[in-house]
Design an enzyme around this catalytic site. Structure first.
Site, mmCIF file in Angstrom:
data_model
loop_
_atom_site.group_PDB
_atom_site.id
_atom_site.type_symbol
_atom_site.label_atom_id
_atom_site.label_comp_id
_atom_site.label_asym_id
_atom_site.label_seq_id
_atom_site.Cartn_x
_atom_site.Cartn_y
_atom_site.Cartn_z
ATOM 1 N N PHE A 47 0.845 -1.189 0.000
ATOM 2 C CA PHE A 47 0.000 0.000 0.000
ATOM 3 C C PHE A 47 0.879 1.236 0.000
ATOM 4 C CE2 PHE A 47 -1.810 3.546 2.418
ATOM 5 C CZ PHE A 47 -3.002 3.757 1.746
ATOM 6 N N ASP A 77 -24.842 -19.489 -11.505
ATOM 7 C CA ASP A 77 -23.755 -19.519 -12.489
ATOM 8 C C ASP A 77 -24.099 -20.388 -13.708
ATOM 9 O OD1 ASP A 77 -21.315 -19.355 -13.645
ATOM 10 O OD2 ASP A 77 -20.183 -20.197 -11.966
ATOM 11 N N LYS A 114 -27.379 -11.700 -7.467
ATOM 12 C CA LYS A 114 -26.350 -12.263 -6.578
ATOM 13 C C LYS A 114 -25.006 -11.882 -7.185
ATOM 14 C CE LYS A 114 -24.716 -16.805 -4.911
ATOM 15 N NZ LYS A 114 -25.012 -18.245 -4.994
ATOM 16 N N MET A 126 -17.852 -13.216 -6.234
ATOM 17 C CA MET A 126 -16.424 -12.920 -6.446
ATOM 18 C C MET A 126 -15.649 -14.162 -6.012
ATOM 19 S SD MET A 126 -13.663 -11.113 -4.398
ATOM 20 C CE MET A 126 -12.311 -10.139 -4.986
ATOM 21 N N GLY A 155 -17.607 -16.750 -2.964
ATOM 22 C CA GLY A 155 -17.439 -18.163 -2.633
ATOM 23 C C GLY A 155 -18.030 -18.405 -1.247
ATOM 24 N N ASP A 157 -18.657 -8.305 4.943
ATOM 25 C CA ASP A 157 -18.168 -7.177 5.735
ATOM 26 C C ASP A 157 -19.207 -6.062 5.740
ATOM 27 O OD1 ASP A 157 -17.605 -5.254 3.513
ATOM 28 O OD2 ASP A 157 -16.171 -6.784 2.911
ATOM 29 N N ASP A 172 -20.468 -21.203 1.422
ATOM 30 C CA ASP A 172 -20.818 -22.261 0.459
ATOM 31 C C ASP A 172 -21.119 -23.568 1.179
ATOM 32 O OD1 ASP A 172 -20.795 -20.807 -1.818
ATOM 33 O OD2 ASP A 172 -18.805 -21.426 -2.496
ATOM 34 N N GLU A 205 -41.478 -34.636 3.410
ATOM 35 C CA GLU A 205 -40.525 -33.510 3.413
ATOM 36 C C GLU A 205 -41.158 -32.260 2.789
ATOM 37 O OE1 GLU A 205 -36.033 -35.339 3.382
ATOM 38 O OE2 GLU A 205 -37.172 -35.445 1.505
HETATM 39 C C1 GLA Z 1 -19.684 -19.395 -5.513
HETATM 40 C C2 GLA Z 1 -20.964 -19.155 -4.734
HETATM 41 C C3 GLA Z 1 -21.918 -20.291 -4.949
HETATM 42 C C4 GLA Z 1 -22.213 -20.407 -6.429
HETATM 43 C C5 GLA Z 1 -20.920 -20.607 -7.195
HETATM 44 C C6 GLA Z 1 -21.149 -20.567 -8.689
HETATM 45 O O1 GLA Z 1 -18.955 -20.438 -5.013
HETATM 46 O O2 GLA Z 1 -20.687 -18.990 -3.375
HETATM 47 O O3 GLA Z 1 -23.103 -20.084 -4.222
HETATM 48 O O4 GLA Z 1 -22.867 -19.245 -6.849
HETATM 49 O O5 GLA Z 1 -19.980 -19.594 -6.885
HETATM 50 O O6 GLA Z 1 -19.998 -20.718 -9.395
#
Ligand code: GLA
Length: 735
Positions: A284, A371, A480, A483, A532, A538, A552, A618
């Site tokens: 930085f 995705d 959504k 990154m 992910g 944050d 995830d 269920e």
């Molecule tokens: C990340 C997100 C998941 C999904 C995948 C798709 O890992 O956290 O919920 O959206 O990407 O590639």
């Protein structure tokens, strides 16, 4: 006598910042040094200058102005914002290199200003406060040997028990200055008998709480990944060694920033403690020419005399009312069904339609296409950067699919990952220089992808234009924003060599600009950010997205720990949490549907499983989960959240409780983790109720005083099998 939130005593030169239950004091002392006096419980009128005792400790030098006084040393004084190279050898708040190559900063008090309302930062999110809600104190410091002006910003929210900090640095001279470190805050304690609580983790296992006593030397939590990261959250607590959920002193520090950060703590020779928090000084630097300004992001500080529970309530209230965008405060969220764990990349428009249709039949509100819908994205090897629908997969295009799903009475949401590029994409082929990459070196890949250099305006605009086209063409109500790698090869082709130390920060500013632009254009869009899972969970992201995908890891049992850790700083309404299939895709574990529902509905509830493949029983449970969620959603969003057990210590059962602000209603929920033969009697004590009032258990009809529920406790049921759900609801009976 009513106390003003910010006072300055001209005679003693003491600043006192007070909130309902906390107080913060500092003093302009010898040689215009700004000294930190006190942060803790509200102690009324007393000024605490007596706490500062000068001692000659040897090998701690003295400023020239101190003459022969060996007791005045920058090395031993508690300071408000410490400079560098000035005889203070502890970790410091700011460092700079002047044009002549020297690096000394000796900051002296110059002036102050108090005003109503909360300061704002340029291009970075921060808590907001009207003239009735908050006041601002600005203290101007100036380096003795240069024209560097450092303004310390304090936002005082009297009712919330919150004080915020930020710093503005301005070069008022003609000579260039290179800022090498600019922390957002410093806090010096006169003691070191404190525990340090922080939240470490990894992908799919975020927010693991850890607590240890401070010891001599420096310890820090940090991220150098360009985002706040799975690996440590930008949040830290210092507390008294005996502090627990209900008792003890706690100090919380939460950085409103989404990039590299550091929270460093040093216990020094005299057993005093210094904490600094802000942007990580790693790679930085910021060049300030004449008149140029750099602002350090905000730290939100809270003090609780009633343990960790109260500390969390302060952060929850503050973030719910003053950080999350206004229209989402106390706003019910659509319950969603996401196709990711259902199909991964393998889908066509019919499969998606069926998922949405079954979701609708179950009573869900929003279908989210994850995705794989764009470019040549058949797997995670390709396609990022090309935000154009893949018509081989979605025949008829996105508008047609959205129209059909809307016609079911379902909202439509879409996944994007705008900060990335795949080498196998049109974007990369056309603009190979738009990714972060160091000339002459091969880039480092992560999940087969590279970071786009969104510090550059043309890159941001290109990506946003594509996203706007998609949003203009279809009725999309939720995004959504993902990154999926840390920053690597951090270098911008658009900046000269001497400015490469700015890229990490400019990237974050670029991200905020993109989010601002998106929300300016589509103000009603519900954003859920993600990295992910919880890699960028944050407060700054919370400003843009009222919910963040927590992890995830969708395993209900593991989620208990993740959501427990997250709850220390963040309200449950911020935690994206989904019911997924069993055996769980991350762990292979099987837990009952109702248990998965209880855990996911302790956050912003969603579903991520093929609802047409579950049993009829269920399906009934799913409907029940949904109905119960709708009944308790307002309570969850607005109430006080209590952690009744610590899942890192109690392996038998995990319980949490939410109490309405008016104390008239409470739910207790959780999971009995381990079944035992011939089980012991297990009693659990509730919190936050009115002891003298009567409360009725809604299921059994039995009545208890609040005192009985909190002191005598309630019996946990005896169940059979592991991972059994448990829930209670009590309503206050009005006499
Ligand atoms: C990340 C997100 C998941 C999904 C995948 C798709 O890992 O956290 O919920 O959206 O990407 O590639």
């Amino acid at each position: 006598m009513e106390m003003k939130p910010i006072r300055y005593n001209e005679k003693t030169k003491i600043f006192s910042l007070s909130t309902a239950n906390s107080m913060y004091q500092m003093q302009v002392r010898e040689y215009n040094t700004l000294v930190h006096l006190y942060y803790g419980a509200n102690i009324g009128q007393t000024e605490t200058a007596y706490r500062i005792v000068g001692r000659d400790r040897g090998f701690s030098g003295n400023p020239y102005a101190a003459g022969r006084d060996r007791t005045f040393s920058m090395d031993t004084l508690p300071q408000e914002y410490s400079g560098s190279g000035n005889g203070d050898y502890r970790i410091n708040a700011i460092e700079a290199v002047h044009e002549d190559g020297s690096n000394v900063l000796q900051l002296s008090y110059e002036s102050y200003r108090i005003r109503k309302g909360k300061y704002v930062l340029n291009g970075m999110p921060a808590m907001s406060g009207t003239e009735e809600e908050a006041q601002t104190l600005e203290i101007v410091l100036r380096d003795q040997g240069s024209d560097l002006k450092v303004t310390l910003l304090y936002g005082v929210f009297p009712e919330l028990d919150v004080i915020t900090r930020a710093v503005r640095i301005e070069n008022r001279g003609t000579k260039k200055v290179e800022i090498k470190k600019a922390m957002s805050m410093e806090m010096d304690f006169l003691q070191s008998d404190l525990d340090f609580i922080h939240f470490h983790g990894r992908h799919a296992m975020e927010m693991m709480m850890e607590r240890q006593p401070l010891s001599h030397g420096i310890q820090s939590i940090e991220s150098r990944r360009g985002c706040s990261s799975h690996h440590h959250n930008p949040f830290a607590i210092l507390c008294s060694p005996h502090a627990d959920e209900g008792t003890g002193e706690c100090f919380g520090y939460s950085l409103v920033y989404s990039g590299n950060f550091q929270c460093a703590i040093e216990v020094d020779q005299a057993d005093t403690t210094r904490l600094v928090m802000g942007i990580h000084p790693y790679h930085f630097s910021y060049c300030l020419g004449q008149g140029e300004v750099f602002e350090a992001p905000e730290v939100v500080m809270a003090y609780s005399e009633q343990g960790l529970g109260r500390l969390s309530h302060i952060f929850h209230d503050a973030y719910r009312a003053h950080l999350i965008r206004k229209q989402w405060v106390n706003q019910k969220r659509p319950v969603l069904i996401n196709n990711w764990e259902v199909t991964y990349f393998d889908f066509d428009e019919e499969k998606l339609y069926q998922i949405a249709k079954t979701g609708k039949e179950m009573g869900l509100d929003l279908f989210v296409l994850d995705d794989g819908w764009f470019g040549n994205r058949e797997s995670d090897h390709s396609g990022l950067g090309d935000w154009v629908v893949n018509e081989n997969k979605i025949k008829g295009g996105l508008p047609e699919l959205v129209r059909r799903i809307n016609a079911l009475g379902m909202k439509f949401g879409l996944w994007i990952e705008p900060e990335m590029v795949s080498e196998d994409s049109s974007l990369y082929r056309e603009h190979p220089d738009w990714c972060m990459r160091i000339p002459g070196r091969n880039p480092e890949r992560s999940r087969y992808q590279l970071n786009l250099d969104i510090s550059r305006e043309e890159v941001r605009e290109h990506v946003l234009e594509q996203i706007f086209q998609i949003l203009d063409g279809s009725h999309i109500e939720y995004i959504k924003w993902d990154m999926n790698r840390s920053l690597g090869n951090v270098y911008s082709a658009a900046l000269p060599p001497e400015r490469q130390g700015e890229v990490f920060h400019r990237y974050v500013l670029g991200l905020y600009q993109m989010l601002e632009r998106l929300l300016d254009r589509c103000p009603d869009l519900l954003l859920e950010t993600c990295s992910g899972g919880g890699g960028r969970f944050d407060p700054a992201m919370l400003h843009y997205s009222p919910q963040i995908w927590c992890s995830d890891n969708t395993d209900a049992v593991e989620r208990i720990k993740i959501q427990y850790g997250t709850s220390f700083a963040y309200p449950v309404s911020a935690m994206g949490a989904h019911v997924s299939i069993c055996p769980n895709h991350q762990t292979g574990r099987t837990a009952p549907m109702e248990t998965r529902g209880i855990v996911a509905s302790a956050g912003a509830l969603g579903f991520e499983l093929n609802l047409s493949r579950i049993t009829e029983a269920e399906k009934e449970t799913v409907k029940k989960i949904l109905q119960e969620y709708r009944e308790k959603e307002t309570l969850l969003q607005t109430g006080d959240y209590y952690r009744l057990t610590n899942p890192f210590q109690n392996q038998e059962y995990a319980l949490w409780q939410v109490v309405s602000k008016d104390r008239s209603e409470t739910i207790v929920e959780g999971v009995l983790l381990k079944c035992e033969a011939n089980p012991r009697i297990r009693l659990i004590r509730l919190r936050g109720l009115q002891p003298e009032k009567m409360y009725q258990d809604v299921d059994s009809g039995r009545c208890y005083t609040g005192g009985a529920l909190m002191k005598a406790g309630i019996l946990l049921p005896v169940t059979s099998g592991d991972y059994q759900p448990v829930k209670f609801r009590f309503i206050r009976i009005e006499e």
